[in-house]
Design a protein around this motif. Sequence first.
Motif, PDB file in Angstrom:
ATOM      1  N   CYS A  44       0.841  -1.192   0.000  1.00 34.34           N
ATOM      2  CA  CYS A  44       0.000   0.000   0.000  1.00 34.34           C
ATOM      3  C   CYS A  44       0.881   1.249   0.000  1.00 34.34           C
ATOM      4  CB  CYS A  44      -0.926   0.011   1.227  1.00 34.34           C
ATOM      5  SG  CYS A  44      -2.222  -1.252   1.138  1.00 34.34           S
ATOM      6  N   PRO A  45       0.385   2.359  -0.536  1.00 28.93           N
ATOM      7  CA  PRO A  45      -0.964   2.545  -1.071  1.00 28.93           C
ATOM      8  C   PRO A  45      -1.118   1.941  -2.465  1.00 28.93           C
ATOM      9  CG  PRO A  45       0.299   4.534  -1.368  1.00 28.93           C
ATOM     10  CD  PRO A  45       1.181   3.605  -0.586  1.00 28.93           C
ATOM     11  N   VAL A  46      -2.342   1.608  -2.798  1.00 26.70           N
ATOM     12  CA  VAL A  46      -2.665   1.132  -4.139  1.00 26.70           C
ATOM     13  C   VAL A  46      -2.620   2.322  -5.094  1.00 26.70           C
ATOM     14  CG1 VAL A  46      -4.525   0.196  -5.563  1.00 26.70           C
ATOM     15  CG2 VAL A  46      -4.070  -0.774  -3.294  1.00 26.70           C
ATOM     16  N   ARG A  47      -2.030   2.130  -6.254  1.00 29.59           N
ATOM     17  CA  ARG A  47      -1.994   3.202  -7.242  1.00 29.59           C
ATOM     18  C   ARG A  47      -3.292   3.198  -8.035  1.00 29.59           C
ATOM     19  NH1 ARG A  47       1.519   6.840  -9.402  1.00 29.59           N
ATOM     20  NH2 ARG A  47       1.239   7.419 -11.589  1.00 29.59           N
ATOM     21  N   ARG A  48      -4.026   4.296  -7.922  1.00 32.07           N
ATOM     22  CA  ARG A  48      -5.269   4.509  -8.679  1.00 32.07           C
ATOM     23  C   ARG A  48      -4.949   5.502  -9.787  1.00 32.07           C
ATOM     24  NH1 ARG A  48      -8.711   7.261  -6.308  1.00 32.07           N
ATOM     25  NH2 ARG A  48     -10.612   6.350  -7.172  1.00 32.07           N
ATOM     26  N   GLN A  49      -5.088   5.081 -11.018  1.00 32.14           N
ATOM     27  CA  GLN A  49      -4.639   5.915 -12.130  1.00 32.14           C
ATOM     28  C   GLN A  49      -5.377   7.248 -12.212  1.00 32.14           C
ATOM     29  OE1 GLN A  49      -4.824   3.301 -15.597  1.00 32.14           O
ATOM     30  NE2 GLN A  49      -2.678   2.742 -15.292  1.00 32.14           N
ATOM     31  N   SER A  50      -6.634   7.279 -11.816  1.00 32.30           N
ATOM     32  CA  SER A  50      -7.388   8.528 -11.896  1.00 32.30           C
ATOM     33  C   SER A  50      -6.822   9.613 -10.983  1.00 32.30           C
ATOM     34  CB  SER A  50      -8.863   8.285 -11.552  1.00 32.30           C
ATOM     35  OG  SER A  50      -8.988   7.812 -10.216  1.00 32.30           O
ATOM     36  N   ALA A  51      -6.011   9.219 -10.001  1.00 31.96           N
ATOM     37  CA  ALA A  51      -5.413  10.188  -9.082  1.00 31.96           C
ATOM     38  C   ALA A  51      -4.068  10.707  -9.581  1.00 31.96           C
ATOM     39  CB  ALA A  51      -5.235   9.557  -7.704  1.00 31.96           C
ATOM     40  N   HIS A  52      -3.640  10.243 -10.760  1.00 33.99           N
ATOM     41  CA  HIS A  52      -2.298  10.594 -11.247  1.00 33.99           C
ATOM     42  C   HIS A  52      -2.319  11.056 -12.693  1.00 33.99           C
ATOM     43  CE1 HIS A  52      -0.503   8.918  -7.589  1.00 33.99           C
ATOM     44  NE2 HIS A  52      -1.357   7.920  -7.721  1.00 33.99           N
ATOM     45  N   LEU A  53      -3.383  11.728 -13.084  1.00 35.93           N
ATOM     46  CA  LEU A  53      -3.498  12.170 -14.474  1.00 35.93           C
ATOM     47  C   LEU A  53      -2.399  13.164 -14.846  1.00 35.93           C
ATOM     48  CD1 LEU A  53      -7.383  12.531 -14.813  1.00 35.93           C
ATOM     49  CD2 LEU A  53      -5.919  10.591 -15.437  1.00 35.93           C
ATOM     50  N   ASP A  54      -1.914  13.922 -13.869  1.00 38.79           N
ATOM     51  CA  ASP A  54      -0.825  14.860 -14.159  1.00 38.79           C
ATOM     52  C   ASP A  54       0.442  14.120 -14.586  1.00 38.79           C
ATOM     53  OD1 ASP A  54      -2.465  16.959 -13.564  1.00 38.79           O
ATOM     54  OD2 ASP A  54      -1.583  17.383 -11.590  1.00 38.79           O
ATOM     55  N   ASP A  55       0.676  12.933 -14.020  1.00 41.57           N
ATOM     56  CA  ASP A  55       1.841  12.133 -14.405  1.00 41.57           C
ATOM     57  C   ASP A  55       1.770  11.764 -15.883  1.00 41.57           C
ATOM     58  OD1 ASP A  55       2.472  12.253 -11.753  1.00 41.57           O
ATOM     59  OD2 ASP A  55       2.409  10.095 -11.394  1.00 41.57           O
ATOM     60  N   TYR A  56       0.585  11.335 -16.318  1.00 40.36           N
ATOM     61  CA  TYR A  56       0.435  10.908 -17.703  1.00 40.36           C
ATOM     62  C   TYR A  56       0.502  12.108 -18.651  1.00 40.36           C
ATOM     63  CZ  TYR A  56      -1.364   7.181 -14.780  1.00 40.36           C
ATOM     64  OH  TYR A  56      -1.499   6.252 -13.782  1.00 40.36           O
TER      65      TYR A  56
END
Length: 293
Positions: A71-83
């Motif tokens: 943990c923590p689990v990576r949730r992609q919706s919380a990292h849109l700035d990375d993409y």
Amino acid sequence: MTGLVTRFAPSPTGLLHLGHAYAAICAFGAADEAGGICHLRIEDIDQTRCRPEFEEAIYTDLRWLGFDWPCPVRRQSAHLDDYQAALDRLIAEGLVYRCFRTRKEIADAIASAPHEAGEVFTGSPLPASEEAALLASGAPYAWRLSLAAARAFLGAEHDRLTIRIEALDAPRQLREIRADPAQFGDVVIARKDAGTSYHLASVHDDALQGVTHVIRGVDLASSAHIHRLLQALLGYPPVIYRHHPLLTGPDGRRYAKRDRSLTLQALRSAGHDGEAVRRLVKDHLARGDILGQ
């Protein structure tokens, strides 16, 4: 084998079923056998289909099956700035272009292309004035990866790109095949209303999380060709792939999220325990109820 890092990466667009259980067994099991790590990643960039209750069900189902994860689990919706940052790098190098064509226009373009071009689409950036007018009008568009620009950017390295593959039942037997991203044409890696795609987000997260082995179904095997190209363009390390067959039901069709009576939630509610479901999966395999061997 040591240092193996893999991931199980479901999308919360429905409830997990027996096919997901098999995929989880393959990924978590490989990590356990190697003394490695299996991350749980929630691939929820499709906000029109992903729902919080399905995400919660993923955690419940996997714990019921006996799995654990860092943990923590990576949730992609919380990292849109990375993409977006990764996409910006591709934009800066001229490796992507905005495509304003509709699906019908894409289909027509493929149909009218020379026969040797195959069933794929390749394009090029619009003239600056035409693109500016479309942007000003609010027209939807997709960011497409330009295969021609990628080849020019990588030079001779482009033709040396290979994909490393291990057999699921003999992980020490490594083979290499030549990467062939051209078979897919200029793929979409982001859209105006969603700053990423499965391809870009998955490749970025694998690099970020130090994934060494991608263990997933044969239905996703072909995407390795695009992912290997993106790894090279973004300077990310290559990974090793293992692709497992897909579990099928009594009718010979692969399990899908529409099979509500065979979801892990339904099996749990019917009184089965997690270990019994793992045995059920093994029974399917023993009978040969699989696709894509």
